[in-house]
Design a protein around this motif. Structure first.
Motif, PDB file in Angstrom:
ATOM      1  N   VAL A  47       1.068  -1.180   0.052  1.00  0.00           N
ATOM      2  CA  VAL A  47       0.054  -0.033  -0.130  1.00  0.00           C
ATOM      3  C   VAL A  47       0.839   1.296  -0.115  1.00  0.00           C
ATOM      4  CG1 VAL A  47      -1.828   1.168   1.297  1.00  0.00           C
ATOM      5  CG2 VAL A  47      -1.909  -1.346   1.356  1.00  0.00           C
ATOM      6  N   ALA A  48       0.522   2.251  -0.912  1.00  0.00           N
ATOM      7  CA  ALA A  48       1.423   3.481  -0.985  1.00  0.00           C
ATOM      8  C   ALA A  48       1.382   4.320   0.298  1.00  0.00           C
ATOM      9  CB  ALA A  48       0.830   4.277  -2.367  1.00  0.00           C
ATOM     10  N   PRO A  49       2.492   4.813   0.899  1.00  0.00           N
ATOM     11  CA  PRO A  49       2.355   5.422   2.002  1.00  0.00           C
ATOM     12  C   PRO A  49       1.323   6.728   1.924  1.00  0.00           C
ATOM     13  CG  PRO A  49       4.483   5.448   1.423  1.00  0.00           C
ATOM     14  CD  PRO A  49       3.680   4.727   0.278  1.00  0.00           C
ATOM     15  N   GLY A  50       0.473   7.018   2.813  1.00  0.00           N
ATOM     16  CA  GLY A  50      -0.474   7.934   2.740  1.00  0.00           C
ATOM     17  C   GLY A  50      -1.610   7.550   2.198  1.00  0.00           C
ATOM     18  N   THR A  51      -1.890   6.516   1.610  1.00  0.00           N
ATOM     19  CA  THR A  51      -3.247   6.164   0.953  1.00  0.00           C
ATOM     20  C   THR A  51      -4.154   5.716   1.943  1.00  0.00           C
ATOM     21  OG1 THR A  51      -1.796   5.067  -0.941  1.00  0.00           O
ATOM     22  CG2 THR A  51      -4.147   4.380  -0.719  1.00  0.00           C
ATOM     23  N   PRO A  84      -1.593  -4.065  14.247  1.00  0.00           N
ATOM     24  CA  PRO A  84      -1.936  -3.112  15.434  1.00  0.00           C
ATOM     25  C   PRO A  84      -2.575  -1.893  14.732  1.00  0.00           C
ATOM     26  CG  PRO A  84       0.494  -3.391  14.738  1.00  0.00           C
ATOM     27  CD  PRO A  84      -0.319  -4.180  13.977  1.00  0.00           C
ATOM     28  N   VAL A  85      -3.493  -1.416  15.723  1.00  0.00           N
ATOM     29  CA  VAL A  85      -4.124  -0.033  15.155  1.00  0.00           C
ATOM     30  C   VAL A  85      -4.026   0.882  16.536  1.00  0.00           C
ATOM     31  CG1 VAL A  85      -6.385   0.958  14.483  1.00  0.00           C
ATOM     32  CG2 VAL A  85      -5.774  -1.617  13.567  1.00  0.00           C
ATOM     33  N   ALA A 109       3.557   0.759   5.981  1.00  0.00           N
ATOM     34  CA  ALA A 109       3.936  -0.585   5.873  1.00  0.00           C
ATOM     35  C   ALA A 109       5.411  -0.783   6.446  1.00  0.00           C
ATOM     36  CB  ALA A 109       4.222  -0.720   4.168  1.00  0.00           C
ATOM     37  N   ALA A 110       6.086   0.204   6.584  1.00  0.00           N
ATOM     38  CA  ALA A 110       7.351   0.203   7.346  1.00  0.00           C
ATOM     39  C   ALA A 110       7.378  -0.289   8.739  1.00  0.00           C
ATOM     40  CB  ALA A 110       8.153   1.643   7.157  1.00  0.00           C
ATOM     41  N   THR A 111       6.168   0.186   9.493  1.00  0.00           N
ATOM     42  CA  THR A 111       6.020  -0.243  10.968  1.00  0.00           C
ATOM     43  C   THR A 111       4.738  -1.312  11.077  1.00  0.00           C
ATOM     44  OG1 THR A 111       4.491   1.531  11.442  1.00  0.00           O
ATOM     45  CG2 THR A 111       6.885   2.049  11.763  1.00  0.00           C
ATOM     46  N   HIS A 112       4.356  -1.478   9.857  1.00  0.00           N
ATOM     47  CA  HIS A 112       3.089  -2.500   9.940  1.00  0.00           C
ATOM     48  C   HIS A 112       2.175  -2.091  11.156  1.00  0.00           C
ATOM     49  CE1 HIS A 112       1.377  -6.013   8.536  1.00  0.00           C
ATOM     50  NE2 HIS A 112       1.355  -6.595   9.917  1.00  0.00           N
ATOM     51  N   ALA A 113       1.683  -0.843  10.910  1.00  0.00           N
ATOM     52  CA  ALA A 113       0.900  -0.426  12.088  1.00  0.00           C
ATOM     53  C   ALA A 113      -0.202   0.589  11.133  1.00  0.00           C
ATOM     54  CB  ALA A 113       1.403   0.669  13.007  1.00  0.00           C
ATOM     55  N   PHE A 114      -1.402   0.560  11.608  1.00  0.00           N
ATOM     56  CA  PHE A 114      -2.327   1.434  11.115  1.00  0.00           C
ATOM     57  C   PHE A 114      -2.917   2.448  11.879  1.00  0.00           C
ATOM     58  CE2 PHE A 114      -7.033   1.974  10.023  1.00  0.00           C
ATOM     59  CZ  PHE A 114      -6.683   1.992   8.428  1.00  0.00           C
ATOM     60  N   VAL A 115      -2.998   3.656  11.600  1.00  0.00           N
ATOM     61  CA  VAL A 115      -3.573   4.705  12.133  1.00  0.00           C
ATOM     62  C   VAL A 115      -4.858   5.081  11.800  1.00  0.00           C
ATOM     63  CG1 VAL A 115      -3.155   7.242  12.713  1.00  0.00           C
ATOM     64  CG2 VAL A 115      -1.433   5.568  12.451  1.00  0.00           C
TER      65      VAL A 115
END
Length: 161
Positions: A47-51, A84-85, A109-115
Protein backbone atom coordinates in the motif's frame (compact mmCIF):
# COMPACT_ATOMS: atom_id res chain seq x y z
CA UNK A 1 -24.79 34.29 -37.52
CA UNK A 2 -27.44 32.10 -39.04
CA UNK A 3 -30.01 30.10 -37.11
CA UNK A 4 -28.17 26.86 -37.82
CA UNK A 5 -24.88 28.28 -36.49
CA UNK A 6 -26.58 29.55 -33.31
CA UNK A 7 -28.15 26.13 -32.72
CA UNK A 8 -24.77 24.37 -33.20
CA UNK A 9 -23.07 26.84 -30.83
CA UNK A 10 -25.69 26.18 -28.13
CA UNK A 11 -25.43 22.39 -28.57
CA UNK A 12 -21.61 22.56 -28.53
CA UNK A 13 -21.65 24.67 -25.36
CA UNK A 14 -24.07 22.27 -23.66
CA UNK A 15 -21.97 19.21 -24.55
CA UNK A 16 -18.82 20.97 -23.32
CA UNK A 17 -20.52 21.86 -20.03
CA UNK A 18 -21.69 18.25 -19.50
CA UNK A 19 -18.20 16.87 -20.26
CA UNK A 20 -16.54 19.27 -17.80
CA UNK A 21 -19.12 18.44 -15.12
CA UNK A 22 -18.61 14.67 -15.64
CA UNK A 23 -14.82 15.08 -15.40
CA UNK A 24 -15.09 17.05 -12.15
CA UNK A 25 -17.44 14.47 -10.60
CA UNK A 26 -15.12 11.58 -11.56
CA UNK A 27 -12.11 13.47 -10.14
CA UNK A 28 -13.93 14.09 -6.85
CA UNK A 29 -14.94 10.42 -6.52
CA UNK A 30 -11.40 9.30 -7.28
CA UNK A 31 -10.08 11.38 -4.38
CA UNK A 32 -12.53 9.94 -1.84
CA UNK A 33 -12.27 6.21 -2.59
CA UNK A 34 -10.94 4.12 0.30
CA UNK A 35 -10.07 0.54 -0.62
CA UNK A 36 -11.05 -2.27 1.76
CA UNK A 37 -8.48 -4.70 3.18
CA UNK A 38 -8.30 -7.41 5.82
CA UNK A 39 -5.12 -7.98 7.87
CA UNK A 40 -4.05 -10.93 5.69
CA UNK A 41 -4.39 -8.78 2.57
CA UNK A 42 -1.99 -6.15 3.94
CA UNK A 43 0.77 -8.77 4.23
CA UNK A 44 0.41 -9.68 0.55
CA UNK A 45 -0.26 -6.23 -0.92
CA UNK A 46 1.92 -3.15 -0.89
CA UNK A 47 0.00 0.00 0.00
CA UNK A 48 1.47 3.36 -1.00
CA UNK A 49 2.29 5.59 1.99
CA UNK A 50 -0.51 8.02 2.82
CA UNK A 51 -3.17 6.03 0.94
CA UNK A 52 -6.52 5.95 2.74
CA UNK A 53 -7.83 2.44 3.21
CA UNK A 54 -10.42 0.58 5.26
CA UNK A 55 -9.27 -2.24 7.50
CA UNK A 56 -11.85 -4.77 8.66
CA UNK A 57 -11.87 -7.84 10.86
CA UNK A 58 -12.27 -8.72 14.53
CA UNK A 59 -10.81 -6.90 17.53
CA UNK A 60 -8.26 -9.38 18.89
CA UNK A 61 -8.80 -10.66 22.45
CA UNK A 62 -6.52 -8.99 25.00
CA UNK A 63 -5.28 -6.36 22.56
CA UNK A 64 -7.21 -3.24 23.69
CA UNK A 65 -4.91 -0.80 25.52
CA UNK A 66 -6.08 2.63 26.65
CA UNK A 67 -3.48 5.37 26.42
CA UNK A 68 -3.45 8.97 27.57
CA UNK A 69 -6.65 10.89 26.95
CA UNK A 70 -8.76 9.39 24.20
CA UNK A 71 -5.95 7.36 22.59
CA UNK A 72 -6.65 3.64 22.22
CA UNK A 73 -4.57 0.93 20.61
CA UNK A 74 -5.86 -2.49 19.62
CA UNK A 75 -5.24 -5.19 17.05
CA UNK A 76 -7.51 -6.15 14.17
CA UNK A 77 -7.27 -9.78 13.12
CA UNK A 78 -8.79 -12.10 10.56
CA UNK A 79 -7.61 -15.20 12.41
CA UNK A 80 -4.41 -15.58 10.42
CA UNK A 81 -2.82 -12.17 10.53
CA UNK A 82 -3.07 -9.25 12.90
CA UNK A 83 -2.50 -5.51 12.41
CA UNK A 84 -1.93 -3.09 15.31
CA UNK A 85 -4.24 -0.06 15.16
CA UNK A 86 -4.00 3.25 16.99
CA UNK A 87 -7.00 5.55 17.26
CA UNK A 88 -7.57 8.87 19.00
CA UNK A 89 -11.21 9.62 19.63
CA UNK A 90 -14.33 8.23 21.21
CA UNK A 91 -14.98 4.58 20.42
CA UNK A 92 -18.49 3.38 19.51
CA UNK A 93 -20.58 1.77 22.27
CA UNK A 94 -20.48 -1.63 20.52
CA UNK A 95 -16.67 -1.70 20.39
CA UNK A 96 -15.18 -4.59 22.38
CA UNK A 97 -12.81 -7.51 22.00
CA UNK A 98 -13.95 -10.33 19.73
CA UNK A 99 -16.42 -8.14 17.84
CA UNK A 100 -16.33 -7.04 14.22
CA UNK A 101 -14.80 -3.67 13.40
CA UNK A 102 -14.13 -1.55 10.33
CA UNK A 103 -11.53 1.18 10.65
CA UNK A 104 -10.57 3.86 8.14
CA UNK A 105 -7.22 5.60 7.99
CA UNK A 106 -3.68 5.09 6.70
CA UNK A 107 -1.35 2.08 6.86
CA UNK A 108 2.40 2.44 7.43
CA UNK A 109 4.03 -0.56 5.75
CA UNK A 110 7.43 0.19 7.33
CA UNK A 111 6.14 -0.20 10.91
CA UNK A 112 3.21 -2.48 9.94
CA UNK A 113 0.87 -0.21 11.95
CA UNK A 114 -2.48 1.32 11.05
CA UNK A 115 -3.48 4.82 12.16
CA UNK A 116 -7.28 5.08 12.18
CA UNK A 117 -9.30 8.26 12.09
CA UNK A 118 -12.68 6.51 12.27
CA UNK A 119 -13.84 3.26 13.87
CA UNK A 120 -17.13 1.50 13.16
CA UNK A 121 -18.04 -1.37 15.51
CA UNK A 122 -20.35 -4.12 14.32
CA UNK A 123 -22.23 -6.67 16.39
CA UNK A 124 -23.24 -9.23 13.77
CA UNK A 125 -22.99 -9.97 10.07
CA UNK A 126 -26.19 -8.04 9.35
CA UNK A 127 -24.15 -4.84 9.75
CA UNK A 128 -20.76 -6.24 8.76
CA UNK A 129 -19.65 -5.68 5.17
CA UNK A 130 -20.50 -8.87 3.27
CA UNK A 131 -16.88 -9.43 2.28
CA UNK A 132 -15.69 -9.37 5.91
CA UNK A 133 -18.50 -11.63 7.17
CA UNK A 134 -17.92 -14.17 4.37
CA UNK A 135 -14.17 -14.32 4.97
CA UNK A 136 -14.61 -14.69 8.73
CA UNK A 137 -17.13 -17.51 8.15
CA UNK A 138 -14.70 -19.24 5.77
CA UNK A 139 -12.00 -19.18 8.45
CA UNK A 140 -14.41 -20.54 11.08
CA UNK A 141 -14.32 -17.38 13.20
CA UNK A 142 -18.01 -16.64 12.78
CA UNK A 143 -20.52 -19.15 14.11
CA UNK A 144 -24.29 -19.16 13.82
CA UNK A 145 -25.99 -19.24 17.25
CA UNK A 146 -29.08 -21.46 17.84
CA UNK A 147 -31.36 -18.39 17.85
CA UNK A 148 -30.15 -17.41 14.37
CA UNK A 149 -27.89 -14.56 15.45
CA UNK A 150 -24.21 -14.51 14.60
CA UNK A 151 -21.51 -14.85 17.19
CA UNK A 152 -17.80 -14.42 16.97
CA UNK A 153 -15.41 -16.93 18.45
CA UNK A 154 -12.57 -15.94 20.74
CA UNK A 155 -9.75 -14.70 18.58
CA UNK A 156 -6.22 -14.37 19.94
CA UNK A 157 -3.81 -11.91 18.36
CA UNK A 158 -2.09 -13.66 15.45
CA UNK A 159 -3.60 -17.05 16.34
CA UNK A 160 -5.56 -19.20 13.95
CA UNK A 161 -8.55 -21.32 14.79
Amino acid sequence: MTRKQKRLAIIGGGVSFIMIAAFLVMFAFGQSIAYFYMPGDLEKTSVAPGTRIRLGGLVAEGSVKRGEGRTVSFAVTDGGASVPVSYTGILPDLFREGQGVVTEGTFDAATHAFVADSVLAKHDENYMPKEVADRLKDKGLWQQAPDGTAQTGAVKTGATQ
